[in-house]
Design a protein around this motif. Structure first.
Motif, PDB file in Angstrom:
ATOM      1  N   LEU A  59       0.578  -1.192  -0.166  1.00  0.00           N
ATOM      2  CA  LEU A  59      -0.049   0.041   0.484  1.00  0.00           C
ATOM      3  C   LEU A  59       0.660   1.546   0.032  1.00  0.00           C
ATOM      4  O   LEU A  59       0.924   1.886  -1.119  1.00  0.00           O
ATOM      5  N   ARG A  62       2.124   1.257  -3.609  1.00  0.00           N
ATOM      6  CA  ARG A  62       0.848   1.928  -4.322  1.00  0.00           C
ATOM      7  C   ARG A  62       1.250   3.677  -3.748  1.00  0.00           C
ATOM      8  O   ARG A  62       0.596   4.579  -5.075  1.00  0.00           O
ATOM      9  N   ALA A  63       0.630   3.927  -2.595  1.00  0.00           N
ATOM     10  CA  ALA A  63       1.044   5.058  -2.977  1.00  0.00           C
ATOM     11  C   ALA A  63       1.804   6.305  -3.837  1.00  0.00           C
ATOM     12  O   ALA A  63       1.350   7.271  -3.952  1.00  0.00           O
ATOM     13  N   GLU A  66       1.734   6.469  -7.025  1.00  0.00           N
ATOM     14  CA  GLU A  66       0.420   7.854  -7.764  1.00  0.00           C
ATOM     15  C   GLU A  66       0.664   8.984  -7.296  1.00  0.00           C
ATOM     16  O   GLU A  66      -0.210   9.851  -7.626  1.00  0.00           O
ATOM     17  N   HIS A  68       1.652   9.994  -4.286  1.00  0.00           N
ATOM     18  CA  HIS A  68       1.313  10.580  -2.535  1.00  0.00           C
ATOM     19  C   HIS A  68       2.503  10.666  -1.735  1.00  0.00           C
ATOM     20  O   HIS A  68       2.095  10.593  -0.570  1.00  0.00           O
ATOM     21  N   ARG A  75      -3.464   9.394   4.409  1.00  0.00           N
ATOM     22  CA  ARG A  75      -3.443   8.993   2.472  1.00  0.00           C
ATOM     23  C   ARG A  75      -4.124   7.287   2.073  1.00  0.00           C
ATOM     24  O   ARG A  75      -4.855   7.883   1.497  1.00  0.00           O
ATOM     25  N   LEU A  76      -3.262   6.884   3.482  1.00  0.00           N
ATOM     26  CA  LEU A  76      -3.501   5.172   2.915  1.00  0.00           C
ATOM     27  C   LEU A  76      -5.116   5.023   2.753  1.00  0.00           C
ATOM     28  O   LEU A  76      -5.824   4.085   2.012  1.00  0.00           O
ATOM     29  N   ASP A  78      -7.418   7.085   1.955  1.00  0.00           N
ATOM     30  CA  ASP A  78      -8.237   6.530  -0.176  1.00  0.00           C
ATOM     31  C   ASP A  78      -8.216   5.876  -0.773  1.00  0.00           C
ATOM     32  O   ASP A  78      -9.083   5.682  -1.836  1.00  0.00           O
ATOM     33  N   LEU A  79      -6.928   5.285  -0.224  1.00  0.00           N
ATOM     34  CA  LEU A  79      -6.208   3.965  -1.419  1.00  0.00           C
ATOM     35  C   LEU A  79      -7.162   2.903  -0.816  1.00  0.00           C
ATOM     36  O   LEU A  79      -7.152   1.436  -1.559  1.00  0.00           O
ATOM     37  N   ARG A  83     -10.870   0.119  -6.848  1.00  0.00           N
ATOM     38  CA  ARG A  83      -9.485   1.248  -7.670  1.00  0.00           C
ATOM     39  C   ARG A  83     -10.833   2.157  -8.481  1.00  0.00           C
ATOM     40  O   ARG A  83     -11.141   1.642  -8.482  1.00  0.00           O
TER      41      ARG A  83
END
Length: 84
Positions: A59, A62-63, A66, A68, A75-76, A78-79, A83
């Motif tokens: 995670l 990925r953040a 993307e 961030h 913020r995590l 939101d993920l 998707r």
């Protein structure tokens, strides 16, 4: 009423008029992404399975991928949804 802060954006920070006061800053996703492998390596060294924490690394990756990297851990959340 509580104080409101402008939403942090990459490049913003203490002294730039955006984000929380310096004493309320959090570590960025980029910092956590870089440090997290040390935790999982330590778990393994101590005989503790890191399987619970490995999805967290994914995670974080990925953040950051993307865009961030400068955001905090919140913020995590939101993920975690579907998707886009």
């Amino acid at each position: 009423m509580g104080r409101r802060h402008a939403r942090r954006r990459p490049g913003d920070g203490p002294g730039r008029g955006h984000g929380p006061a310096p004493d309320r800053c959090v570590s960025s996703l980029a910092v956590n992404q870089a440090a997290f492998p040390n935790f999982t390596a330590t778990f393994r060294d101590q005989g503790v399975s890191p399987e619970l924490f490995e999805p967290f690394q994914a995670l974080l990756d990925r953040a950051v991928d993307e865009g961030h990297a400068a955001d905090g851990l919140s913020r995590l959340a939101d993920l975690l949804g579907p998707r886009r």
